[in-house]
Design a protein around this motif. Sequence first.
Motif, PDB file in Angstrom:
ATOM      1  N   LEU A 232     -10.348   2.766   4.723  1.00 53.93           N
ATOM      2  CA  LEU A 232     -11.178   2.246   3.256  1.00 53.93           C
ATOM      3  C   LEU A 232     -12.598   2.392   3.607  1.00 53.93           C
ATOM      4  O   LEU A 232     -13.201   2.552   4.521  1.00 53.93           O
ATOM      5  N   ASN A 233     -13.158   2.697   2.204  1.00 51.90           N
ATOM      6  CA  ASN A 233     -14.684   3.027   2.308  1.00 51.90           C
ATOM      7  C   ASN A 233     -15.424   1.404   2.230  1.00 51.90           C
ATOM      8  O   ASN A 233     -15.546   0.996   1.177  1.00 51.90           O
ATOM      9  N   HIS A 234     -15.668   0.930   3.345  1.00 52.39           N
ATOM     10  CA  HIS A 234     -16.389  -0.365   3.326  1.00 52.39           C
ATOM     11  C   HIS A 234     -17.761  -0.370   2.775  1.00 52.39           C
ATOM     12  O   HIS A 234     -18.214  -1.619   2.412  1.00 52.39           O
ATOM     13  N   TYR A 247     -11.246   4.429  -1.063  1.00 50.85           N
ATOM     14  CA  TYR A 247     -11.178   5.223   0.191  1.00 50.85           C
ATOM     15  C   TYR A 247     -12.236   6.158   0.259  1.00 50.85           C
ATOM     16  O   TYR A 247     -12.883   6.610  -0.580  1.00 50.85           O
ATOM     17  N   MET A 248     -12.207   6.779   1.714  1.00 50.91           N
ATOM     18  CA  MET A 248     -12.965   7.928   1.925  1.00 50.91           C
ATOM     19  C   MET A 248     -12.402   8.903   1.093  1.00 50.91           C
ATOM     20  O   MET A 248     -11.454   9.289   0.794  1.00 50.91           O
ATOM     21  N   ARG A 249     -13.607   9.821   0.724  1.00 54.56           N
ATOM     22  CA  ARG A 249     -13.375  10.825  -0.253  1.00 54.56           C
ATOM     23  C   ARG A 249     -12.861  12.044   0.616  1.00 54.56           C
ATOM     24  O   ARG A 249     -12.830  12.219   1.770  1.00 54.56           O
ATOM     25  N   LYS A 250     -12.334  13.069  -0.192  1.00 52.76           N
ATOM     26  CA  LYS A 250     -12.001  14.306   0.438  1.00 52.76           C
ATOM     27  C   LYS A 250     -12.905  14.812   1.174  1.00 52.76           C
ATOM     28  O   LYS A 250     -14.185  15.088   0.811  1.00 52.76           O
TER      29      LYS A 250
HETATM   30  C1  LIG Z   1     -18.352   5.234   0.042  1.00 58.31           C
HETATM   31  O1  LIG Z   1     -18.569   4.632  -1.176  1.00 58.31           O
HETATM   32  C2  LIG Z   1     -20.211   5.150  -1.475  1.00 58.31           C
HETATM   33  C3  LIG Z   1     -20.498   4.088  -2.990  1.00 58.31           C
HETATM   34  O2  LIG Z   1     -19.548   4.283  -3.828  1.00 58.31           O
HETATM   35  C4  LIG Z   1     -20.254   6.253  -1.823  1.00 58.31           C
HETATM   36  O3  LIG Z   1     -21.553   6.477  -2.152  1.00 58.31           O
HETATM   37  C5  LIG Z   1     -19.766   7.188  -0.315  1.00 58.31           C
HETATM   38  O4  LIG Z   1     -19.851   8.592  -0.641  1.00 58.31           O
HETATM   39  C6  LIG Z   1     -18.506   6.837  -0.059  1.00 58.31           C
HETATM   40  N1  LIG Z   1     -18.493   7.333   1.228  1.00 58.31           N
HETATM   41  C7  LIG Z   1     -17.164   8.215   1.431  1.00 58.31           C
HETATM   42  C8  LIG Z   1     -17.073   8.839   2.801  1.00 58.31           C
HETATM   43  O5  LIG Z   1     -16.159   8.494   0.601  1.00 58.31           O
END
Ligand SMILES: *[C@@H]1O[C@H](CO)[C@@H](O)[C@H](O)[C@H]1NC(C)=O
Length: 327
Positions: A232-234, A247-250
Amino acid sequence: MKGGLRFALCASLLLFFSLYLLEAHLKDLYDQYRAGTYLVDWLDRNGAVRSPAFNDVPGDKVVVMAKLQEEPTDWVQEELPECVYDLLFDKIKLGSILIKPLPNSWQRAIYIVNPSEDARSDSNVLTTPLNKGHESMAYLTYVIDHYDALPSTIVFLHAHRAGFLMAWHVDAPLHDNVNAMRMLRTDFVQQNGYVNLRCNWNPGCKEGHRFNQHVTEQVWWDIFEGTSTPPLNHSSPYEQEYSEYKYMRKPDQIGAACCAQFAVSRSQVHKRPRDDYVKFRQWIIETDLNDSTSGRVMEFLWHVIFDMDAVYCPDEELCYCQVYGKC
Ligand SMILES: *[C@@H]1O[C@H](CO)[C@@H](O)[C@H](O)[C@H]1NC(C)=O
Ligand SMILES: *[C@@H]1O[C@H](CO)[C@@H](O)[C@H](O)[C@H]1NC(C)=O
């Protein structure tokens, strides 16, 4: 005489020039096929492969394989036997014979992905729910069906054993999977959790190979959504509201040595709940991507699924040393 000399000179110049061009063209292929090493191993073919004396618990490792019905896999039972027994004379009770299983014995789980009617109704034949996703359907089916009773080491292999061209992606002496299995350091598998059986960076790990066309944002999302990863993207303020921020992006780069032959430890498999593997398999079943493309996607994601960094490219020399004891 003079003409002959000039001819010889020209001919050799031409030869050298062609060789030079050829070398440039073949270097990449040579690299991919590890041709030099292959030759050295071939010359030393009676001495190259020594089975290491590991303290494996006999039979506490499995070869998982997907095969087409028509593909011969007799080599697995012939060369990687389920039970290797050592006949020892018991020195205490003279006359009786001890049968001691040797460490180097394997369980086998060979799935036929395109079974005939007969094969499918034979309870001794392992089959998959569908023939899609290439070997990944068999790999995941094994994990799902044996999740609670896995041996310590699980090796996922292709069905063809060896061959310079045919099995170029096998990165053990003589491109031979039997050698790979005899040399595999299962202690390192236990320590590292996931081990790619290919150390050669070409293809998969070279800089240009890490921007993967197959694993798109959408594919990443479809595969991992609802599983225990990606984490999860906390830091996202929208974590709760919108799933696309949850979630963490690709990762921009995804890379591992190619070709979907690898070993994992039981504890590495257990880092995910069984449901994750069911979910991955369901993605393969449902995706519009065809057999080979969905298989390709999985090929690039195994190391991510088994909790390694998105780019998992250990140094080649170190890899040969750790994985195969070739130091
Ligand atoms: C997590 O969320 C923040 C805000 O939406 C975003 O800027 C960031 O890129 C995200 N991090 C990842 C690793 O996805
Ligand atoms: C599978 O899909 C890919 C990409 O769309 C395509 O290039 C390939 O030809 C297809 N393979 C088969 C066997 O249909």
